[in-house]
Enzyme design. Structure first.
Site, mmCIF file in Angstrom:
data_model
loop_
_atom_site.group_PDB
_atom_site.id
_atom_site.type_symbol
_atom_site.label_atom_id
_atom_site.label_comp_id
_atom_site.label_asym_id
_atom_site.label_seq_id
_atom_site.Cartn_x
_atom_site.Cartn_y
_atom_site.Cartn_z
ATOM 1 N N GLU A 93 -5.628 -8.463 -0.043
ATOM 2 C CA GLU A 93 -6.404 -8.191 1.167
ATOM 3 C C GLU A 93 -7.830 -7.867 0.775
ATOM 4 O O GLU A 93 -8.067 -7.143 -0.196
ATOM 5 C CB GLU A 93 -5.872 -6.971 1.956
ATOM 6 C CG GLU A 93 -4.559 -7.182 2.643
ATOM 7 C CD GLU A 93 -4.085 -5.946 3.425
ATOM 8 O OE1 GLU A 93 -4.923 -5.105 3.823
ATOM 9 O OE2 GLU A 93 -2.868 -5.825 3.615
ATOM 10 N N GLU A 152 0.800 -1.232 0.000
ATOM 11 C CA GLU A 152 0.000 0.000 0.000
ATOM 12 C C GLU A 152 0.826 1.273 0.000
ATOM 13 O O GLU A 152 0.995 1.942 1.020
ATOM 14 C CB GLU A 152 -0.969 -0.001 1.179
ATOM 15 C CG GLU A 152 -1.924 -1.173 1.123
ATOM 16 C CD GLU A 152 -3.150 -0.978 2.009
ATOM 17 O OE1 GLU A 152 -3.120 -0.100 2.879
ATOM 18 O OE2 GLU A 152 -4.128 -1.707 1.805
HETATM 19 C C1 GBH Z 1 -5.064 -2.128 4.919
HETATM 20 O O1 GBH Z 1 -5.173 -0.776 4.786
HETATM 21 C C2 GBH Z 1 -3.745 -2.483 5.529
HETATM 22 O O2 GBH Z 1 -2.870 -3.085 4.615
HETATM 23 C C3 GBH Z 1 -3.847 -3.295 6.770
HETATM 24 O O3 GBH Z 1 -2.647 -3.216 7.459
HETATM 25 C C4 GBH Z 1 -5.034 -2.838 7.585
HETATM 26 O O4 GBH Z 1 -5.103 -3.451 8.822
HETATM 27 C C5 GBH Z 1 -6.267 -3.127 6.793
HETATM 28 O O5 GBH Z 1 -6.195 -2.612 5.507
HETATM 29 C C6 GBH Z 1 -7.551 -2.663 7.438
HETATM 30 O O6 GBH Z 1 -7.568 -1.276 7.567
HETATM 31 O O7 GBH Z 1 -7.990 8.616 6.976
HETATM 32 O O8 GBH Z 1 -10.327 8.236 6.465
HETATM 33 O O9 GBH Z 1 -8.711 8.535 4.696
HETATM 34 C C7 GBH Z 1 -6.435 -0.348 4.410
HETATM 35 C C8 GBH Z 1 -6.422 0.867 3.582
HETATM 36 C C9 GBH Z 1 -6.522 3.110 3.337
HETATM 37 C C10 GBH Z 1 -7.689 2.167 5.172
HETATM 38 C C11 GBH Z 1 -6.677 4.431 3.927
HETATM 39 C C12 GBH Z 1 -7.875 3.539 5.763
HETATM 40 C C13 GBH Z 1 -7.831 5.902 5.131
HETATM 41 C C14 GBH Z 1 -8.778 6.337 6.102
HETATM 42 N N1 GBH Z 1 -6.543 2.072 4.327
HETATM 43 N N2 GBH Z 1 -7.835 4.527 4.739
HETATM 44 S S1 GBH Z 1 -8.972 8.056 6.066
#
Ligand code: GBH
Length: 488
Positions: free
Chosen positions: A394, A206
């Site tokens: 994922e 990511e």
């Molecule tokens: C993934 O990220 C990760 O790889 C993993 O480690 C994690 O545990 C899992 O998913 C579940 O979250 O600040 O409102 O814009 C997920 C992708 C992208 C989720 C950014 C949160 C931003 C929230 N992430 N997103 S915000």
């Protein structure tokens, strides 16, 4: 199953697409088509091809604990989690699921579930405590034990080299170009040490999260809010690390090692499945991911990105783009949610529609329910860049997860989420896209970054006082899906 078989299956089953996606029953027509296929398992519209790779995913800092053990070096997440006010309720990864000590138990969980694939990440600072220099044998020993344990249990290891736990010993973190070189050294080292047994290696996890969210939005470690020119440079160092990492892995890995990355490209789905909206969606996919996946797949920064950034555009050295565009054996996508796109009379030719207050979502505020993301992510990436193979590295969700009187978590909402998303994965398989496998996030409840332990994604409940793992209803459901290799 081969691509040809899948296409044959797809041709026969096209008419059943909608029914299967909605969990409908196979029709007589689809049964007839299935019977004509060569695979005994693919006998109806809801089946997956034999050999489809089902798995579960985790990441080092989220599950391992043992942050000071056996020479592990400090990471940006140790610092962030221990800074008051950063994580909800002050949660840290100090202990997490204690997998550093309980990995055998976790392998047993995987085995009981019937998954044949496990995606884990390596903590860079266990291998090179300060990010570079002298390797730490004890850290490597841990991953050797894990890998050997998985193989002994008949589970294929899929190894990610960087899932955000950056060693603090690397001065300047991702602001420094040197970090990309250090990553390549570490990646090559790990490939050399493990590729006799690990055949699937992902460089980074990511890009957007460890660059933009960490150095621009400031809600992931190291929590900076830099100006745009510096953010673009951080992004560039991220994709450069991936590209140099691919080259280093290829230089040091045994023949047959598959190399890719796990990216969370921002996913778009067409408002209506018509040619004009699909075109707009592909355009959005390419342009909105210009600094990450598009750069990697095309080996260049597209004009619209460079024009939009103007004087803030990244500074690129000779050879960088070639490294960044290194050919990959597979592309893996982390897919949770998506945005709807419509063709529009705008400069870009598309409009991204906003999520609304009542758009359905899961327990994390950002996790809007969008099952078709799984289909359109695979389709748009396939049609834009024709990767040889794809994985979903994922997919999963947070849920409320109350513990019932009998001690079990009946997470019917998570089952609904998964069933719908996997229905759309099934559509991508049926239509013959080269999707090889699916990893559910996550094997068990774990440290959810800035949310601490308040948002849990596991299909096994973890009692963090006793470390007892208990399958949730969703684990029972996933076990049955794997056992039958069919939508359930
Ligand atoms: C993934 O990220 C990760 O790889 C993993 O480690 C994690 O545990 C899992 O998913 C579940 O979250 O600040 O409102 O814009 C997920 C992708 C992208 C989720 C950014 C949160 C931003 C929230 N992430 N997103 S915000």
């Amino acid at each position: 199953m081969t691509g040809i078989n899948r296409r044959q299956l797809g041709m026969g089953l096209g008419a059943a697409a909608l029914g299967a996606a909605l969990g409908g029953r196979a029709s007589a027509q689809t049964n007839a088509a299935g019977a004509a296929g060569s695979s005994a398992a693919a006998t109806d519209a809801l089946s997956f091809p034999a050999g489809f790779e089902w798995g579960c995913a985790t990441a080092s800092y989220q599950i391992e604990g043992a942050v000071k053990e056996d020479g592990r070096g400090e990471t940006v997440w140790d610092v962030y989690a221990h800074t008051p006010g950063k994580t909800t309720d002050g949660g840290t990864g100090d202990v997490a699921c204690d997998s550093y000590h309980r990995y055998q138990e976790d392998i047993a969980l995987l085995k009981a579930l019937g998954v044949k694939n496990y995606r884990f990440s390596v903590a860079w600072s266990r291998i090179f405590p300060s990010g570079k220099g002298k390797p730490n044998q004890k850290g490597l020993d841990y991953y050797n034990r894990l890998i050997d344990g998985l193989l002994a249990a008949g589970i294929t290891p899929h190894m990610t080299l960087f899932h955000w736990d950056l060693p603090t010993g690397l001065q300047g973190g991702w602001q420094s170009r040197d970090t990309a070189y250090a990553f390549a050294d570490y990646a090559g080292f790990m490939a050399g040490k493990t590729s006799d047994r690990v055949k699937h290696i992902m460089t980074v996890n990511e890009l957007r999260c460890f660059t933009d969210l960490a150095y621009w939005n400031g809600n992931k470690a190291p929590a900076l809010r830099l100006p745009m020119d510096q953010v673009n440079q951080v992004r560039h160092h991220g994709v450069l690390a991936h590209g140099l990492g691919v080259q280093a892995i290829r230089a040091q890995a045994r023949a047959g090692t598959q190399v890719g990355l796990a990216d969370n490209a921002t996913i778009f789905v067409p408002a209506i499945e018509t040619a004009e909206h699909i075109e707009a969606t592909k355009k959005a996919m390419r342009e909105e991911n210009a600094m990450f996946l598009t750069a990697i797949m095309e080996g260049r920064y597209i004009d619209s990105y460079l024009a939009a950034q103007g004087k803030d555009a990244p500074k690129v050295q000779a050879g960088d783009m070639k490294a960044i565009g290194s050919a990959l054996d597979f592309v893996s996508l982390n897919v949770y949610t998506a945005n709807t796109v419509r063709a529009a009379d705008t400069a870009s030719g598309y409009e991204i529609l906003p999520h609304l207050a009542n758009s359905p979502r899961m327990a994390s505020p950002w996790l809007y329910m969008c099952p078709e993301a799984l289909y359109w992510s695979i389709r748009t990436v396939s049609e834009l860049w024709k990767p040889k193979k794809l994985y979903i590295s994922e997919n999963g969700c947070s849920a409320d997860d109350p513990v019932a009187k009998d001690g079990k978590v009946y997470d019917a909402d998570r089952v609904t989420y998964l069933r719908n998303y996997i229905g759309h994965l099934h559509r991508a398989v049926r239509e013959g896209f080269p999707i090889e496998g699916y990893f559910l996030w996550s094997l068990m409840d774990n440290f959810e970054w800035e949310d601490g332990y308040t948002k849990l994604f596991g299909i096994h409940h973890v009692d963090f006082k006793t470390q007892k793992r208990t399958p949730k209803l969703s684990a029972d459901w996933y076990r049955e899906l794997i056992r039958t290799n069919r939508m359930v």
